[in-house]
Design a protein around this motif. Structure first.
Motif, PDB file in Angstrom:
ATOM      1  N   ILE A 189       0.878  -1.048  -0.065  1.00  0.00           N
ATOM      2  CA  ILE A 189      -0.100  -0.046  -0.475  1.00  0.00           C
ATOM      3  C   ILE A 189       0.859   1.108  -0.533  1.00  0.00           C
ATOM      4  CG2 ILE A 189      -1.844  -1.140   0.988  1.00  0.00           C
ATOM      5  CD1 ILE A 189      -0.684   0.361   3.929  1.00  0.00           C
ATOM      6  N   SER A 190       0.330   2.503   0.577  1.00  0.00           N
ATOM      7  CA  SER A 190       0.876   3.364  -0.133  1.00  0.00           C
ATOM      8  C   SER A 190       0.900   4.472   1.583  1.00  0.00           C
ATOM      9  CB  SER A 190       0.249   4.492  -0.967  1.00  0.00           C
ATOM     10  OG  SER A 190       0.528   4.139  -2.069  1.00  0.00           O
ATOM     11  N   LEU A 191       1.358   4.667   1.855  1.00  0.00           N
ATOM     12  CA  LEU A 191       2.012   5.066   3.312  1.00  0.00           C
ATOM     13  C   LEU A 191       2.128   6.600   3.314  1.00  0.00           C
ATOM     14  CD1 LEU A 191       4.196   2.959   5.776  1.00  0.00           C
ATOM     15  CD2 LEU A 191       1.235   2.817   5.386  1.00  0.00           C
ATOM     16  N   SER A 192       1.434   7.652   4.542  1.00  0.00           N
ATOM     17  CA  SER A 192       1.519   9.073   4.718  1.00  0.00           C
ATOM     18  C   SER A 192       1.756   9.336   6.288  1.00  0.00           C
ATOM     19  CB  SER A 192       0.158   9.859   3.930  1.00  0.00           C
ATOM     20  OG  SER A 192       0.870   9.688   2.188  1.00  0.00           O
ATOM     21  N   LEU A 193       2.275  10.790   6.095  1.00  0.00           N
ATOM     22  CA  LEU A 193       2.478  10.223   7.472  1.00  0.00           C
ATOM     23  C   LEU A 193       2.985  12.160   7.789  1.00  0.00           C
ATOM     24  CD1 LEU A 193       2.874   9.066  10.426  1.00  0.00           C
ATOM     25  CD2 LEU A 193       5.186   9.500   9.945  1.00  0.00           C
ATOM     26  N   PRO A 194       1.743  12.923   8.397  1.00  0.00           N
ATOM     27  CA  PRO A 194       1.789  14.114   8.488  1.00  0.00           C
ATOM     28  C   PRO A 194       2.574  14.816  10.258  1.00  0.00           C
ATOM     29  CG  PRO A 194      -0.200  13.754   9.574  1.00  0.00           C
ATOM     30  CD  PRO A 194       0.899  12.452   9.045  1.00  0.00           C
ATOM     31  N   LEU A 195       3.153  15.662   9.488  1.00  0.00           N
ATOM     32  CA  LEU A 195       3.835  16.299  10.372  1.00  0.00           C
ATOM     33  C   LEU A 195       3.906  18.121  10.489  1.00  0.00           C
ATOM     34  CD1 LEU A 195       6.666  16.027  12.427  1.00  0.00           C
ATOM     35  CD2 LEU A 195       8.116  16.648  10.768  1.00  0.00           C
ATOM     36  N   GLU A 196       3.517  19.213  11.520  1.00  0.00           N
ATOM     37  CA  GLU A 196       3.587  19.795  11.723  1.00  0.00           C
ATOM     38  C   GLU A 196       4.974  21.177  12.347  1.00  0.00           C
ATOM     39  OE1 GLU A 196       0.264  22.922  13.824  1.00  0.00           O
ATOM     40  OE2 GLU A 196       0.039  22.119  11.466  1.00  0.00           O
ATOM     41  N   VAL A 197       5.434  21.851  11.757  1.00  0.00           N
ATOM     42  CA  VAL A 197       6.412  22.674  12.308  1.00  0.00           C
ATOM     43  C   VAL A 197       5.897  24.193  12.193  1.00  0.00           C
ATOM     44  CG1 VAL A 197       7.935  20.526  11.422  1.00  0.00           C
ATOM     45  CG2 VAL A 197       7.716  22.406   9.772  1.00  0.00           C
ATOM     46  N   GLU A 198       7.179  24.914  12.880  1.00  0.00           N
ATOM     47  CA  GLU A 198       7.025  26.293  12.855  1.00  0.00           C
ATOM     48  C   GLU A 198       7.560  26.682  11.210  1.00  0.00           C
ATOM     49  OE1 GLU A 198       7.985  26.902  16.744  1.00  0.00           O
ATOM     50  OE2 GLU A 198       6.359  26.711  17.971  1.00  0.00           O
ATOM     51  N   TYR A 199       7.784  28.176  10.728  1.00  0.00           N
ATOM     52  CA  TYR A 199       8.530  27.954  10.146  1.00  0.00           C
ATOM     53  C   TYR A 199       9.700  28.401  10.296  1.00  0.00           C
ATOM     54  CZ  TYR A 199       9.590  31.190   6.344  1.00  0.00           C
ATOM     55  OH  TYR A 199      10.386  31.435   4.989  1.00  0.00           O
ATOM     56  N   GLN A 200      10.015  29.579  11.315  1.00  0.00           N
ATOM     57  CA  GLN A 200      10.875  29.899  11.574  1.00  0.00           C
ATOM     58  C   GLN A 200      12.222  29.529  12.683  1.00  0.00           C
ATOM     59  OE1 GLN A 200      10.179  33.882  12.966  1.00  0.00           O
ATOM     60  NE2 GLN A 200      10.260  35.061  10.876  1.00  0.00           N
ATOM     61  N   GLU A 201      11.773  28.162  12.360  1.00  0.00           N
ATOM     62  CA  GLU A 201      12.836  26.850  13.698  1.00  0.00           C
ATOM     63  C   GLU A 201      13.315  26.446  12.770  1.00  0.00           C
ATOM     64  OE1 GLU A 201      11.661  23.087  14.641  1.00  0.00           O
ATOM     65  OE2 GLU A 201       9.348  23.573  14.019  1.00  0.00           O
TER      66      GLU A 201
END
Length: 281
Positions: A189-201
């Motif tokens: 199958i196909s796998l996807s994993l999300p991530l949220e980061v701060e723009y200026q870090e």
């Protein structure tokens, strides 16, 4: 035949009988396209028993999920003849060592996974072989616009993906620390994993896909993947967003004032012309 020779043959016979009872399963993991050797040594006792009792060596294959085995190769110890079976699958890829009985599979495929079993008159040895496909490189994409977090920091939502994989784990890392992961077993199958980061870090992030014997990683370039959207309020810092809102309001009010003034001026000019024509008449 002397008593000493008969005693030696009897002891060897007992050894081989007990050896037959041992059926440990060896574990083998290999990458697709490589060669693997299932190492045994059928001729541990090089004596007359090899001729009288070891008539042939046979290798069989149990496909995953199947209870019936298929014979794939057989070696006649006395004559040295080798017979191949199931050749439509293993065509020109099998090789047996006539001295040891070991089996080599060349250019192995993922469909070759399964249980391989060597059997002779007094011995059974088994090998559980798992063949892993070459891993794709994870792809990092931005799947939504930036949003405002608390204060004036800007967040960027990302997605790491791999296509058509099985027996793998997909993970996000911050430096060497694991942030999140997702695994898949035997389904492709196909796998996807999300991530949220701060723009200026300034932290270092990477996405890695791995199986028990290999891995592939992609490093996150925050500047490249999280470019701000200059024309969108949602992609600005909090202070800049407020300034833009205020300026937009001021421009809007000024525009309304100018439109109202223009309408009043046109009406006054039209009224003055009408009055001038009436005086002339």
């Amino acid at each position: 035949m002397s008593h000493a020779v008969e005693k030696k043959m009897f002891h060897s016979f007992l050894f081989l009988c007990f050896w037959h009872l041992v059926d440990a399963v060896m574990i083998k993991s290999v990458m697709e396209g490589e060669s693997v050797t299932l190492q045994i040594n059928i001729r541990r006792q090089k004596n007359i028993l090899d001729i009288y009792y070891m008539n042939s060596i046979q290798w069989s294959w149990f496909r995953p999920g199947e209870s019936q085995n298929v014979r794939i190769i057989e070696h006649d110890v006395k004559t040295g003849d080798i017979r191949y079976y199931y050749d439509e699958i293993f065509r020109n890829r099998l090789q047996i060592d006539s001295q040891t009985g070991s089996l080599t599979i060349r250019n192995i495929r993922t469909t070759d996974s399964g249980l391989y079993q060597m059997s002779s008159r007094f011995s059974v040895e088994s090998f559980n072989v798992t063949v892993y496909a070459h891993l794709p490189t994870p792809v990092i994409t931005r799947y939504s616009t930036c949003s405002l977090s608390s204060g004036s920091l800007q967040n960027c939502s990302l997605l790491c993906s791999v296509l058509n994989v099985s027996h793998v784990t997909l993970s996000w890392y911050k430096g060497n620390s694991l942030l999140s992961s997702i695994s898949v077993s035997d389904l492709s199958i196909s796998l996807s994993l999300p991530l949220e980061v701060e723009y200026q870090e300034k932290n270092t992030y990477s996405c890695k896909v791995n199986n028990p014997i290999s891995d592939q990683s992609t490093h996150l370039n925050i500047t490249e993947h999280c470019q701000p959207c200059p024309d969108s309020v949602h992609c600005c810092g909090f202070t800049e967003a407020v300034i833009r809102l205020v300026l937009s309001g001021v421009v809007g009010v000024a525009t309304v004032i100018m439109v109202v003034y223009d309408i009043r001026f046109r009406r006054a000019e039209k009224k003055r012309r009408t009055q001038s024509q009436s005086v002339v008449e």
